[in-house]
Write an enzyme that holds these catalytic residues in place. Structure first.
Site, PDB file in Angstrom:
ATOM      1  N   SER A   1       0.833  -1.211   0.000  1.00  0.00           N
ATOM      2  CA  SER A   1       0.000   0.000   0.000  1.00  0.00           C
ATOM      3  C   SER A   1       0.864   1.255   0.000  1.00  0.00           C
ATOM      4  O   SER A   1       0.537   2.240  -0.667  1.00  0.00           O
ATOM      5  CB  SER A   1      -0.953   0.002   1.196  1.00  0.00           C
ATOM      6  OG  SER A   1      -0.263  -0.257   2.393  1.00  0.00           O
TER       7      SER A   1
ATOM      8  N   ASN B   1       2.360   1.482  -3.745  1.00  0.00           N
ATOM      9  CA  ASN B   1       1.466   1.506  -4.906  1.00  0.00           C
ATOM     10  C   ASN B   1       0.150   2.255  -4.735  1.00  0.00           C
ATOM     11  O   ASN B   1      -0.454   2.655  -5.730  1.00  0.00           O
ATOM     12  CB  ASN B   1       1.145   0.064  -5.328  1.00  0.00           C
ATOM     13  CG  ASN B   1       2.387  -0.709  -5.710  1.00  0.00           C
ATOM     14  OD1 ASN B   1       3.215  -0.223  -6.462  1.00  0.00           O
ATOM     15  ND2 ASN B   1       2.534  -1.907  -5.179  1.00  0.00           N
ATOM     16  N   TYR B   2      -0.313   2.440  -3.493  1.00  0.00           N
ATOM     17  CA  TYR B   2      -1.663   2.988  -3.316  1.00  0.00           C
ATOM     18  C   TYR B   2      -1.735   4.282  -2.518  1.00  0.00           C
ATOM     19  O   TYR B   2      -2.637   5.084  -2.736  1.00  0.00           O
ATOM     20  CB  TYR B   2      -2.576   1.932  -2.668  1.00  0.00           C
ATOM     21  CG  TYR B   2      -2.886   0.787  -3.590  1.00  0.00           C
ATOM     22  CD1 TYR B   2      -3.902   0.885  -4.532  1.00  0.00           C
ATOM     23  CD2 TYR B   2      -2.135  -0.382  -3.559  1.00  0.00           C
ATOM     24  CE1 TYR B   2      -4.180  -0.146  -5.404  1.00  0.00           C
ATOM     25  CE2 TYR B   2      -2.395  -1.428  -4.430  1.00  0.00           C
ATOM     26  CZ  TYR B   2      -3.417  -1.306  -5.351  1.00  0.00           C
ATOM     27  OH  TYR B   2      -3.681  -2.329  -6.219  1.00  0.00           O
ATOM     28  N   ILE B   3      -0.812   4.489  -1.582  1.00  0.00           N
ATOM     29  CA  ILE B   3      -0.823   5.719  -0.788  1.00  0.00           C
ATOM     30  C   ILE B   3       0.021   6.770  -1.494  1.00  0.00           C
ATOM     31  O   ILE B   3       1.190   6.523  -1.802  1.00  0.00           O
ATOM     32  CB  ILE B   3      -0.274   5.465   0.632  1.00  0.00           C
ATOM     33  CG1 ILE B   3      -1.165   4.457   1.384  1.00  0.00           C
ATOM     34  CG2 ILE B   3      -0.175   6.760   1.414  1.00  0.00           C
ATOM     35  CD1 ILE B   3      -0.571   3.965   2.688  1.00  0.00           C
TER      36      ILE B   3
END
Length: 769
Positions: A723, A726-728
């Site tokens: 996370s 790649n996502y935060i």
């Protein structure tokens, strides 16, 4: 979606019972032609008359870089200093004396000055060469580069046949295999004691491909026919590979270092390319060696042969005027392209999935950085549209058209529970599932509104959650599961990711279901960071940061299995904390030996002085002594390895003996201390104040170590890295570090600091996602 957002959506969803059954089920008696006609009419774009959505869809789209979202994420470059400003001259005082210098001194001063100027020029040149793409506007996103030069790829070494006495055995007889088949047999033999080799699917796929290669290479050289896997014996090959591993382990540190340096020297020319005149790092410049495919989870293709890739299979991409790297001797490249609309440097088709593999620039390159930036800006842009999307899917949960109702439920699940979109899988792909591909058996309903999701998600990681949903969503899921549906049937039988994504793009250009995960991950992280008070030690702040990160990882179902060494790591950490506690107790005993009256004056300070039993202390002493002995033994071996490599005289055994005698002295000191209860006072322990200062330092170390251990245990089954990377939005981590005075090195590794340099240098502590 954050918890607060989820409750807001659930509150807004109506729970009326009217019109729960879609139109398609209430009009079963109509003729097929009239049903189709009505369906087409009902399923036409429902937002033409919706004022809010029509405004969004008619709004002229702009480039992401230039569209303001709340606040400018990238500040303008700093203003240049005025060229006319000159340094003030220092007035010479009357008392100043001019010192005469010799010719030699003048030459040395001149040389020193010249070197300083060269160093300044070098630094200035480096600063000038550094390409800060985030301070520029990219006018054309279709053109990725103007000039591109590189040196191609590195191939794995050719296969080296096994010694003549190492064979595969079939029915107890040695088989003379052609080199191509022997290599494939060796792949399985190397895994003989692994879980893969015990997997029937792995065995079957390997054996089929092995027989195919054996046939292609002319069959066994000594005429033995191989028909059944169960009659094959790979033991001799396995034992040989184990021996090879042990021999590698026996290499000295200097020999390993020499091998590493030689490898790095060979790879140097491939590690970098020249992009628009700039030196940029290449990511995966090595072609994958042949091997057996493992796959994650219960993959149907596990055990299949990944064939060797040859230069003839490879397409290179570079400038027209760039020199073409020479292909390995006896080979030629498959194709040379000059396509500046793509980012890859080389590509080839692999045989397992018949898909393309690419050589691209490294994570810290300008092109990859721009790609990351655009991804997070796209997610950030979603916040301008999210309220309208939620309002519309809330309304459509009661649509008369089944497709509209399925779209509404799917977007709800993607938004609230961060499900992936999902799609149909072929028989030779792993049976992993997302929202649109949920089947009857993946969803269990418990009235009044509890849903149990249980399926294999991406990478065959199990997604199991028991959650409460809005009552209207629960009713719709009940409808989606009505007979004649049964296990194996699709829950969203009228929906797939392409339909869903096409619908979402009515709201915002480029919006897909995937953007929701990035948006909700970053939004959740922002909300969690806002709750952290700006107080406590750096270790305490990092613990709270990781707790926020963990909330996001759980939302996105980023799991990991507990590592084999986790229990041992925890045990070591606990032992270390116990040793620090023991050191603190020793210090307090030393204080009382200097001033016994302090026990009455400060009784609370000395409360823990008897916390450890004699058995505890004896165990700690043994651990420390064993560790010291091992340390000196390893030091002795390491030093002699180095001397042997450099052809110097080896250390005598007497040196090791001398070191171990020091350890023995410490052992005797511990034994005496355990017997008498008194500490041997060091020369540095000559005052109470000095020892108290040491106690304070030990308490800080105990606190930090305890926090780190707690963090490690809490994150043992959650993957924070997935996370975080790649996502935060990385700018949130940068803001946290700047706002809370936490070194960025504590949050991002060196690799991530290079990857997210654009984020580190582009925001201040006031930036918001």
């Amino acid at each position: 979606m954050t918890i607060a957002d989820a409750s807001k959506v659930n509150h807004e969803l109506s729970s009326d019972d009217d019109d729960d059954v879609p139109l398609s089920q209430t009009l079963k008696k109509r003729k097929v032609a009239s049903m189709n006609s009505a369906s087409l009419q009902d399923e036409a774009e429902p937002y033409d008359s919706d004022e809010a959505i029509s405004k969004i869809s008619k709004k002229k789209t702009k480039k992401i870089k230039t569209e303001p979202v709340q606040s400018s994420s990238l500040p303008s470059p700093p203003a240049k200093k005025s060229a006319t400003s000159k340094p003030k001259k220092i007035k010479k005082e009357d008392g100043d004396v001019k010192v005469k210098t010799t010719k030699k001194e003048e030459q040395e001063n001149e040389k020193k000055k010249r070197e300083e100027e060269e160093e300044e020029d070098k630094k200035a040149k480096e600063e000038e060469e550094e390409y800060k793409w985030w301070e520029k506007e990219n006018e054309d996103d279709t053109i990725k580069w103007v000039t591109l030069k590189h040196n191609g790829v590195i191939f794995p070494p050719p296969y080296q046949p096994l010694p003549s006495h190492i064979k595969l055995y079939y029915d107890g007889k040695p088989v003379d295999l052609p080199p191509q088949a022997e290599e494939v047999a060796g792949f399985f033999a190397a895994l003989l004691e692994s879980d893969h080799a015990k997997n029937p699917v792995f065995q079957k796929n390997f054996f089929n491909d092995f027989l195919q290669v054996l046939k292609e290479s002319g069959g066994p050289l000594n005429g033995i026919e191989i028909k059944e896997f169960s009659r094959c014996d790979f033991t001799k090959m396995f034992d040989y590979f184990q021996l090879q591993k042990e021999q590698k382990k026996q290499l000295t540190s200097q020999e390993k270092k020499q091998i590493r340096l030689e490898r790095e020297k060979f790879e140097e020319d491939y590690k970098f390319c020249e992009l628009d005149g700039r030196r940029e790092q290449v990511g995966n410049f090595k072609v994958e060696p042949p091997d057996l495919f493992r796959g994650r989870g219960a993959h149907p293709k596990t055990g299949k042969l990944k064939r060797r890739v040859n230069p003839e299979d490879i397409v290179l991409n570079l400038s027209k005027d760039a020199p073409v790297p020479p292909a390995p001797e006896g080979h030629k490249w498959g194709e040379i392209r000059h396509d500046n609309t793509v980012q890859w440097l080389a590509m080839w088709r692999e045989n397992i999935f018949n898909s393309f593999k690419y050589v691209r620039l490294a994570a810290n390159s300008s092109l990859k950085g721009q790609s990351d930036y655009k991804k997070f800006e796209k997610a950030r842009q979603l916040k301008s549209y999210i309220d309208a999307i939620r309002r519309d899917y809330t309304r459509n949960l009661k649509s008369k058209v089944m497709l509209e109702r399925q779209k509404a439920v799917a977007i709800y699940l993607i938004d609230v529970f961060a499900l992936r979109a999902g799609g149909e899988k072929s028989e030779d792909e792993a049976d992993t599932v997302g929202c649109c591909s949920l089947r009857y058996e993946h969803v269990t309903l418990k009235p009044p509104n509890t849903v149990i999701f249980d399926f294999l998600g991406k990478d065959s990681i199990r997604f199991y959650q028991e959650v409460e949903v809005d009552k209207q969503v629960f009713k719709n899921l009940t409808i989606f599961k009505r007979p004649p549906k049964q296990p194996g049937h699709q829950l969203f039988d009228r929906l797939d990711p392409s339909i869903l994504n096409k619908y979402l793009q009515n709201y915002m250009p480029g919006l897909t279901a995937k953007v929701f995960r990035t948006y909700n991950a970053s939004k959740t992280m922002q909300d969690q960071l806002d709750l952290i008070p700006n107080k406590g030690s750096v270790a305490e702040k990092i613990l709270k940061y990781n707790a926020a990160n963990r909330t996001v990882a759980i939302l996105c179902n980023h799991q990991r299995t507990v590592t084999k060494g986790h229990a041992q790591t925890v045990e070591k950490a606990n032992n270390r904390i116990q040793e620090l506690e023991w050191q603190k107790i020793r210090c307090k005993r030393a204080i009382l030996q200097l001033d016994k009256d302090l026990l009455k004056k400060e009784p609370k300070y000395f409360e823990e002085i008897d916390d450890l039993t004699k058995e505890d202390e004896a165990t700690i002493h043994k651990r420390i002594i064993d560790r010291e002995i091992e340390k000196y033994q390893r030091k002795f071996v390491r030093e002699n390895d180095k001397r042997k490599f450099e052809k110097e005289e080896l250390l005598p055994e007497s040196q090791l003996k001398e070191w171990l005698e020091k350890v023995d002295e410490k052992k005797q000191e511990f034994e005496k201390e355990l017997k008498t209860g008194e500490v041997e006072l060091k020369s540095s322990w000559n005052s109470v104040e000095k020892i108290k200062a040491q106690v304070e330092k030990l308490e800080q170390r105990i606190q930090t170590s305890s926090i780190q251990l707690k963090d490690k245990e809490e994150n043992s089954q959650v993957s924070l890295g997935t996370s975080k990377i790649n996502y935060i939005d990385p700018r949130l981590s940068v803001v946290f570090c700047k706002k809370y005075d936490v070194p960025i090195e504590k949050i991002f590794t060196k690799t991530l600091r290079e990857k997210f340099k654009w984020a580190i240098e582009s925001v201040d502590e006031n930036w918001r996602f």
